[in-house]
Design an enzyme around this catalytic site. Structure first.
Site, mmCIF file in Angstrom:
data_model
loop_
_atom_site.group_PDB
_atom_site.id
_atom_site.type_symbol
_atom_site.label_atom_id
_atom_site.label_comp_id
_atom_site.label_asym_id
_atom_site.label_seq_id
_atom_site.Cartn_x
_atom_site.Cartn_y
_atom_site.Cartn_z
ATOM 1 N N GLU A 107 0.841 -1.190 0.000
ATOM 2 C CA GLU A 107 0.000 0.000 0.000
ATOM 3 C C GLU A 107 0.880 1.245 0.000
ATOM 4 O OE1 GLU A 107 -4.176 -1.097 1.920
ATOM 5 O OE2 GLU A 107 -2.654 -0.880 3.454
ATOM 6 N N CYS A 120 3.496 8.765 1.004
ATOM 7 C CA CYS A 120 4.123 7.805 1.905
ATOM 8 C C CYS A 120 4.279 6.514 1.114
ATOM 9 C CB CYS A 120 3.209 7.619 3.122
ATOM 10 S SG CYS A 120 3.793 6.351 4.244
ATOM 11 N N CYS A 127 7.189 -6.704 6.333
ATOM 12 C CA CYS A 127 8.315 -6.143 7.084
ATOM 13 C C CYS A 127 8.862 -7.214 8.010
ATOM 14 C CB CYS A 127 7.860 -4.923 7.895
ATOM 15 S SG CYS A 127 9.241 -4.095 8.736
ATOM 16 N N CYS A 131 7.886 -5.180 14.861
ATOM 17 C CA CYS A 131 7.351 -4.263 15.891
ATOM 18 C C CYS A 131 5.940 -4.733 16.258
ATOM 19 C CB CYS A 131 7.325 -2.826 15.377
ATOM 20 S SG CYS A 131 8.960 -2.257 14.864
ATOM 21 N N CYS A 134 2.517 -2.926 14.954
ATOM 22 C CA CYS A 134 2.431 -2.451 13.571
ATOM 23 C C CYS A 134 1.813 -3.509 12.660
ATOM 24 C CB CYS A 134 3.834 -2.092 13.076
ATOM 25 S SG CYS A 134 3.868 -1.534 11.366
ATOM 26 N N GLY A 176 7.523 -1.866 5.376
ATOM 27 C CA GLY A 176 8.905 -2.319 5.249
ATOM 28 C C GLY A 176 9.888 -1.455 5.998
ATOM 29 N N CYS A 350 -0.236 5.868 10.109
ATOM 30 C CA CYS A 350 1.018 5.190 10.452
ATOM 31 C C CYS A 350 0.748 3.813 11.027
ATOM 32 C CB CYS A 350 1.761 5.942 11.541
ATOM 33 S SG CYS A 350 2.442 7.461 10.994
HETATM 34 N N1 SAH Z 1 10.202 0.622 9.321
HETATM 35 C C1 SAH Z 1 10.191 2.046 9.434
HETATM 36 C C2 SAH Z 1 8.931 2.673 8.828
HETATM 37 C C3 SAH Z 1 7.707 2.294 9.616
HETATM 38 S S1 SAH Z 1 6.235 3.232 9.553
HETATM 39 C C4 SAH Z 1 10.339 2.442 10.882
HETATM 40 O O1 SAH Z 1 10.343 1.565 11.744
HETATM 41 O O2 SAH Z 1 10.494 3.632 11.161
HETATM 42 C C5 SAH Z 1 6.487 4.772 10.267
HETATM 43 C C6 SAH Z 1 6.197 4.915 11.751
HETATM 44 O O3 SAH Z 1 4.900 4.438 12.149
HETATM 45 C C7 SAH Z 1 7.195 4.161 12.591
HETATM 46 O O4 SAH Z 1 7.675 4.989 13.590
HETATM 47 C C8 SAH Z 1 6.355 3.051 13.138
HETATM 48 O O5 SAH Z 1 6.889 2.490 14.298
HETATM 49 C C9 SAH Z 1 5.034 3.753 13.368
HETATM 50 N N2 SAH Z 1 3.917 2.842 13.624
HETATM 51 C C10 SAH Z 1 3.873 1.509 13.377
HETATM 52 N N3 SAH Z 1 2.688 0.999 13.798
HETATM 53 C C11 SAH Z 1 1.980 2.028 14.328
HETATM 54 C C12 SAH Z 1 0.687 2.136 14.901
HETATM 55 N N4 SAH Z 1 -0.131 1.092 14.997
HETATM 56 N N5 SAH Z 1 0.290 3.348 15.331
HETATM 57 C C13 SAH Z 1 1.084 4.426 15.205
HETATM 58 N N6 SAH Z 1 2.304 4.391 14.649
HETATM 59 C C14 SAH Z 1 2.779 3.207 14.212
#
Ligand code: SAH
Length: 367
Positions: A107, A120, A127, A131, A134, A176, A350
């Protein structure tokens, strides 16, 4: 001279062997033109159609002779994806579910904010960082996107804008871990920032990373001026190991040191991202620890209230809790900001991007 170099191994059976015109490597087209003794400036004309004039097909490139367009179409494809779904939200956010020839999906999102037109983009199918809060990593990582596929997302999203509007910012915050796919990301970002590409300057491009020190050092070596955002999410290793499992092999100290090297080399203010998870990392004690971690650094702390992900047990902290957290940091002199939620109506905020549609839980009816 057709080669399948830019195709995924899985795609070979189903897709004709063709070059992807959006692949940043200019060689295939240059050679193709040279072999036919065609002028090299045709490549520049094609580039202009792709990036500036937003052609949707080779057929649209009307200043190329018709026969040339037909010959090109036999060996080059402009688009490699199909759009499996296109959603729009009331706040101006649009999300595309893009499907590649090997049936893998990612996406990507267009965000509107005042005059800003940000996109974005994703760098991997899924990924591998794991985390826990996420959506993108729920099914693991399938593969890296190619450089051409990363560029393709940019151009697909740019074509959602009316002719007089241009993209102004790029955030590499989709699915990712961008620094786990640097070899493909960097050439794609070169296209984004090139004056003959999208012409978006490095400072309007943000790479968000979980924090992989050797890859951050590669950005330093390359003298990159991109804006770097580091996803911290916890102020100590014990908690970070739980929330961001790859941390077990890295540790906060090594990440902060690498981020400092990036700051010294680029002079660009760092951003640290911190997802606020109710009752997990949002307590006063966490804010105090975070303040001492941030102290002395030229950095912005970006707090992201957790965006709900179907099936995950976390929750968004209350306003009161957020305010208390912000207040402790502000009083400690830390530059802190809460990220405004965008696109959550269509699961485009996010951490909500994913490659598979969430399973619908069957409702059991009383018999
Ligand atoms: N892999 C990269 C890009 C991830 S997305 C990274 O780790 O930075 C961008 C941001 O959104 C990251 O800080 C990620 O941790 C955050 N994110 C992931 N899941 C989320 C959620 N459920 N709510 C809010 N932010 C989230």
């Amino acid at each position: 001279m057709i080669s399948g170099r830019d195709l995924h191994p899985h795609a070979r059976d189903s897709v004709p062997l063709m070059h992807h015109l959006l692949d940043p490597n200019p060689e295939p087209l240059r050679l193709w033109l040279a072999e036919r003794q065609l002028p090299a400036y045709r490549a520049g004309q094609i580039r202009k159609w792709l990036f500036e004039r937003r052609a949707d097909s080779l057929e649209d490139m009307t200043d190329l002779p018709k026969s040339l367009r037909a010959d090109l179409a036999a060996d080059f494809r402009l688009w490699s994806s199909t759009i499996a779904r296109h959603q729009s939200s009331d706040d101006g956010t649009e999300k595309l579910l893009v499907e590649w020839p090997d049936a893998q999906r990612v996406e990507c999102v267009l965000l509107r904010d005042g005059a800003r037109r940000s996109i974005c983009i994703s760098t991997q199918v899924g990924c591998g960082m794991g985390c826990v809060f996420c959506a993108s990593g729920l099914d693991g990582v399938e593969r890296n996107l190619t450089a051409g596929e990363i560029v393709e997302q940019m151009l697909r999203l740019a074509r959602l804008l009316p002719d007089h509007e241009r993209l102004s910012h790029i955030v590499v915050m989709g699915m990712g871990e961008p620094l786990a796919n640097l070899n493909n990301l960097l050439p794609a970002l070169d296209e984004a920032s090139s004056p003959s590409g999208l012409g978006i300057s490095h400072r309007r491009i943000t790479i968000s990373t979980v924090g992989l020190p050797p890859a951050i050092d590669r950005l330093v070596e390359r003298n990159c001026q991109y804006h770097l955002a580091v996803s911290l999410h916890a102020p100590n290793d014990e908690l970070r190991n739980e929330l961001v499992p790859v941390n077990k092999n890295i540790g906060i100290e090594a990440i902060m040191a690498a981020a400092d090297r990036y700051y010294e080399a680029s002079g660009r203010r760092l951003t640290f991202e911190y997802v606020l998870l109710g009752n997990l990392n949002d307590q006063a004690e966490h804010a105090r620890q975070l303040a001492s971690l941030m102290r002395g650094r030229t950095a912005l702390l970006n707090l992201i209230p957790y965006n709900p992900v179907a099936g995950l047990p976390y929750h968004t902290p209350s306003n009161r809790c957020r305010e208390r957290f912000v207040e402790i940091l502000t009083q400690a002199g830390i530059n802190v900001q809460i990220r405004e939620r965008k696109g959550d109506q269509i699961n485009a905020a996010c951490g909500q991007l994913r490659r598979l549609t969430p399973a619908i839980t069957p409702i059991s009816l009383p018999s």
